[in-house]
Design an enzyme around this catalytic site. Sequence first.
Site, short mmCIF file in Angstrom:
data_model
loop_
_atom_site.label_atom_id
_atom_site.label_comp_id
_atom_site.label_asym_id
_atom_site.label_seq_id
_atom_site.Cartn_x
_atom_site.Cartn_y
_atom_site.Cartn_z
N SER A 135 -19.61 84.27 -15.52
CA SER A 135 -20.85 84.51 -16.25
C SER A 135 -22.07 84.30 -15.34
O SER A 135 -22.00 83.61 -14.33
CB SER A 135 -20.93 83.55 -17.44
OG SER A 135 -20.96 82.23 -16.96
N GLU A 187 -24.92 88.08 -23.27
CA GLU A 187 -23.64 88.77 -23.28
C GLU A 187 -22.72 88.04 -24.28
O GLU A 187 -22.47 86.84 -24.13
CB GLU A 187 -23.02 88.70 -21.88
CG GLU A 187 -21.67 89.36 -21.78
CD GLU A 187 -21.00 89.06 -20.44
OE1 GLU A 187 -21.13 87.92 -19.94
OE2 GLU A 187 -20.34 89.96 -19.91
N CYS A 230 -16.55 92.49 -18.58
CA CYS A 230 -17.95 92.56 -18.15
C CYS A 230 -18.50 93.96 -18.40
O CYS A 230 -19.68 94.14 -18.65
CB CYS A 230 -18.05 92.21 -16.67
SG CYS A 230 -16.97 93.19 -15.66
N GLU A 250 -20.06 88.59 -8.95
CA GLU A 250 -19.80 89.59 -9.99
C GLU A 250 -20.02 88.91 -11.32
O GLU A 250 -19.17 88.14 -11.77
CB GLU A 250 -18.37 90.13 -9.87
CG GLU A 250 -18.10 90.92 -8.61
CD GLU A 250 -18.90 92.20 -8.52
OE1 GLU A 250 -19.43 92.66 -9.55
OE2 GLU A 250 -19.01 92.74 -7.42
N PRO A 291 -8.66 79.30 -10.04
CA PRO A 291 -8.49 80.10 -11.25
C PRO A 291 -9.27 79.52 -12.43
O PRO A 291 -9.74 78.39 -12.37
CB PRO A 291 -6.98 79.98 -11.52
CG PRO A 291 -6.59 78.67 -10.92
CD PRO A 291 -7.53 78.39 -9.77
#
Length: 509
Positions: free
Chosen positions: A255, A405, A308, A274, A203
């Site tokens: 990221s 981002e 995202c 992802e 996690p």
Amino acid sequence: MNVIATKPVKLDIKSKVIQKAVHPNDIPVFKPYLAGIFYKGSEVKYISSPINNSKIAGFFKPDAESIEQTLERIYTKGRLDARNIPGEERIKILQKIADLLEEHSDEMVEILVLNTGKTWKAARGEVEGSIDRLRKVNLDLRRMQGDFVPGDWDEQTLESEGIIKREPFGIVLAIVPFNYPLFDAVNKFVYSFLPGNAVIIKPASANPTASFYLSALALKAGIPKSSIAVVPLPGEETEILVKDSRIQVISFTGSSRTGKEVIKKAGIKQVIMELGGGDPVFVLEDADLDTATSKIVTGITSFSGQRCDAIKIVLVEKSIYEDIRNGIVEKLSKIEVGDPREDVDIGPLINEKAADLFEIAVKDAISKGGKVIAGGSRWRNYVEATLIEVESLEKMKEMMLFQEEVFAPVAVIVKFSDLDDAIKTVNERKYGLDAAIFGNDINKIRKLVRLLDVGAIYINEHPRHGIGYYPFGGRKESGIGREGIGYSYVTAIKTIVYNYKGKGVWEYM
Ligand code: NAP
């Protein structure tokens, strides 16, 4: 911005599901489940609440020896146990986890509010989405199929045939980001365990509590004891798992920068990546004003832009620009930011560092000619929903908000008169997760759909991956592979060739 978050934050987990010790100063210290044992070591790491940055819990951090023992238990037993129970039994376990999660949903919602800073509504949405994902497991099966290849299309393979079957790889390492701490853990667990893999969940350090809870529910639901582990390590120490050859698959969400690190260290393994994004939206001149502005505002602000698939760039056709700009500004000005336990639209960013980055990005945009037309301010890790106007596509390309981002409720708005230019600009971004289009001109929509280098396009909707009913995943630096029901099951393909030469099975003329 008003003064926010004055009430103390206390994580008060009452149920006995999740194993914990009580720390002298009355905060729970969780024992991570390591494939057979609830681990209690000597080192305690603490977790803070983004609401006021106070310590709300701790957990025992596994040491190198316990990690090695965990890997060995999963490799020698857990991975075999997971594949040796029948598929229908695995489905029953997943359905049972859904029932247990529903039973404990209030507690889970509270965890997400306090540990992640989600509003009640957003936290409830994540818990319900996770339950739904578990229950939709039957839909995964519609695509989990093998193949049969007849041998008689080639002279060399006459009187033989091939069966192409799917089988579990063994152990999947699921690396989870902070923004969907429950759903991402659940989703990765579902598509890995369904075909019979054992799962190690790593996690995010900010909020491992949801994963601790999930492993405890999985155990209660009857998963073989050594087939699941939650290893809460800081990212920079996760190499010990990433490079281990007993792990054959890494399913990573996070990221793009971290994704690249993971790929570098993993060596030759299967990966699902992802990664980062932040999405562009195109508003065409025949768009419905209210639909477009409402959905764009949701796309920019939901979970404080820490998604995202959050909208980061709004490109508007010149003739409709003023109306869209003013509509978005008006709606953004009504977005209330504050303590997520109160009646607000958005809560805090995950930590102060994230708010620093927001400030840096806003200053950078201003220094490059951008004008803040909504929001812009910050208090600790709370930031306002912010829109920055920029005069041209060329100018926008210079901005950090275009190049990187920025995980906050902030977007850039720009007008365009040439659709090809706008498409070219968006394709120059290093990311390619999703895009959205508002409008009705079928020819323009078709052109956008054809030319945008992204993994998913939402028409008259803001990008929303949801539970993955429709598969999602990025191109370019936004990722490798897809997540979504039926698209991400982790299986190795094995070809079995049967040779019947001379056995009289076939009689060729
Ligand atoms: P992050 O900082 O990249 O971290 C993601 C996970 O990787 C965390 O568990 C982190 O652990 C771990 N990690 C960090 N360094 C590592 C390393 N060297 N080796 C192995 N693991 C490492 O991302 P985040 O801030 O948690 O999440 C936000 C990012 O996720 C955004 O970029 C967002 O776009 C992306 N995201 C993508 C999708 C998608 O579907 N494409 C969905 C959700 C989120 P620590 O917490 O201990 O650092």
